[in-house]
Design a protein around this motif. Structure first.
Motif, mmCIF file in Angstrom:
data_model
loop_
_atom_site.group_PDB
_atom_site.id
_atom_site.type_symbol
_atom_site.label_atom_id
_atom_site.label_comp_id
_atom_site.label_asym_id
_atom_site.label_seq_id
_atom_site.Cartn_x
_atom_site.Cartn_y
_atom_site.Cartn_z
ATOM 1 N N UNK A 153 0.454 -1.251 0.159
ATOM 2 C CA UNK A 153 0.531 -0.049 -0.221
ATOM 3 C C UNK A 153 0.796 1.415 -0.323
ATOM 4 N N UNK A 154 1.922 1.159 1.028
ATOM 5 C CA UNK A 154 2.601 2.483 0.771
ATOM 6 C C UNK A 154 3.336 2.621 -0.149
ATOM 7 N N UNK A 155 3.542 1.770 -0.772
ATOM 8 C CA UNK A 155 4.342 1.673 -1.985
ATOM 9 C C UNK A 155 3.625 1.645 -3.617
ATOM 10 N N UNK A 156 2.834 1.756 -3.222
ATOM 11 C CA UNK A 156 2.035 2.048 -3.782
ATOM 12 C C UNK A 156 1.373 3.336 -3.908
ATOM 13 N N UNK A 157 0.988 3.849 -3.317
ATOM 14 C CA UNK A 157 0.648 5.411 -2.895
ATOM 15 C C UNK A 157 1.407 6.565 -3.407
ATOM 16 N N UNK A 158 3.045 5.855 -3.795
ATOM 17 C CA UNK A 158 4.318 6.952 -3.463
ATOM 18 C C UNK A 158 4.504 6.198 -5.332
ATOM 19 N N UNK A 159 5.029 5.325 -5.202
ATOM 20 C CA UNK A 159 5.607 4.702 -6.414
ATOM 21 C C UNK A 159 4.991 4.841 -7.537
ATOM 22 N N UNK A 160 3.758 4.343 -7.567
ATOM 23 C CA UNK A 160 2.613 3.809 -8.920
ATOM 24 C C UNK A 160 3.193 5.041 -10.253
ATOM 25 N N UNK A 161 3.324 4.248 -11.132
ATOM 26 C CA UNK A 161 3.301 5.101 -12.433
ATOM 27 C C UNK A 161 3.775 6.246 -13.043
ATOM 28 N N UNK A 162 4.925 6.101 -12.085
ATOM 29 C CA UNK A 162 7.110 6.222 -11.973
ATOM 30 C C UNK A 162 8.416 5.405 -12.358
ATOM 31 N N UNK A 163 8.837 6.794 -13.027
ATOM 32 C CA UNK A 163 9.945 6.103 -13.755
ATOM 33 C C UNK A 163 11.545 5.625 -12.542
ATOM 34 N N UNK A 164 11.319 4.948 -12.494
ATOM 35 C CA UNK A 164 12.299 3.803 -11.618
ATOM 36 C C UNK A 164 13.237 2.977 -11.781
#
Length: 143
Positions: free
Chosen positions: A99-110
């Motif tokens: 959950x925390x990762x999805x809120x912060x990272x979703x749809x980002x270039x990583x």
């Protein structure tokens, strides 16, 4: 005077030789954390990289189905937008981090730092397990 110049030159050469040998030895002793690879390298060398620590750059998407949650890494923005799952790598995170990762990272270039597992079937590029870190490469508006 000439002997002094030769002696100084010889000392400089010996010092440079010593430093170069020492530098090479220090670099040789440094452990490599992970191999920086791209999607094409992973696809072409899946068996050789199986079980290896890698870092790979891509676009991340968190997907929630009724029965499961999935994290996919795509090699390009167009692949992400068209949701071409066959061109993605699955990422496994602990349930409590999802959950925390999805809120912060979703749809980002990583960049994902993890252990690569080769695909077991056709239609998959493999999995990234034991994730050490996921870093955002750029903000979407910057690209």
């Amino acid at each position: 005077m000439r002997a002094l110049y030769v002696t100084e030159s010889l000392l400089k050469v010996l010092a440079l030789l010593f430093l170069s040998i020492f530098s090479i030895q220090v670099l040789a002793d440094k452990p490599v954390e992970e191999a920086a690879v791209n999607f094409f390298t992973l696809a072409a060398n899946a068996k050789a990289l199986d079980g290896q620590k890698v870092s790979v750059v891509g676009w991340i998407k968190f997907v929630e189905y009724e029965s499961e949650k999935s994290i996919l890494l795509f090699h390009s923005k167009s692949s992400l937008n068209e949701f071409r799952v066959e061109e993605s790598i699955q990422i496994r995170l602990p349930e409590e981090d999802y959950k925390a990762a999805s809120e912060y990272l979703n749809l980002k270039l990583v960049t994902v730092y993890a252990k690569f597992t080769a695909p077991k079937s056709i239609g998959s590029l493999g999995r990234l397990l034991d994730v050490k870190d996921i870093d955002i490469k750029a903000i979407e508006s910057d690209i």
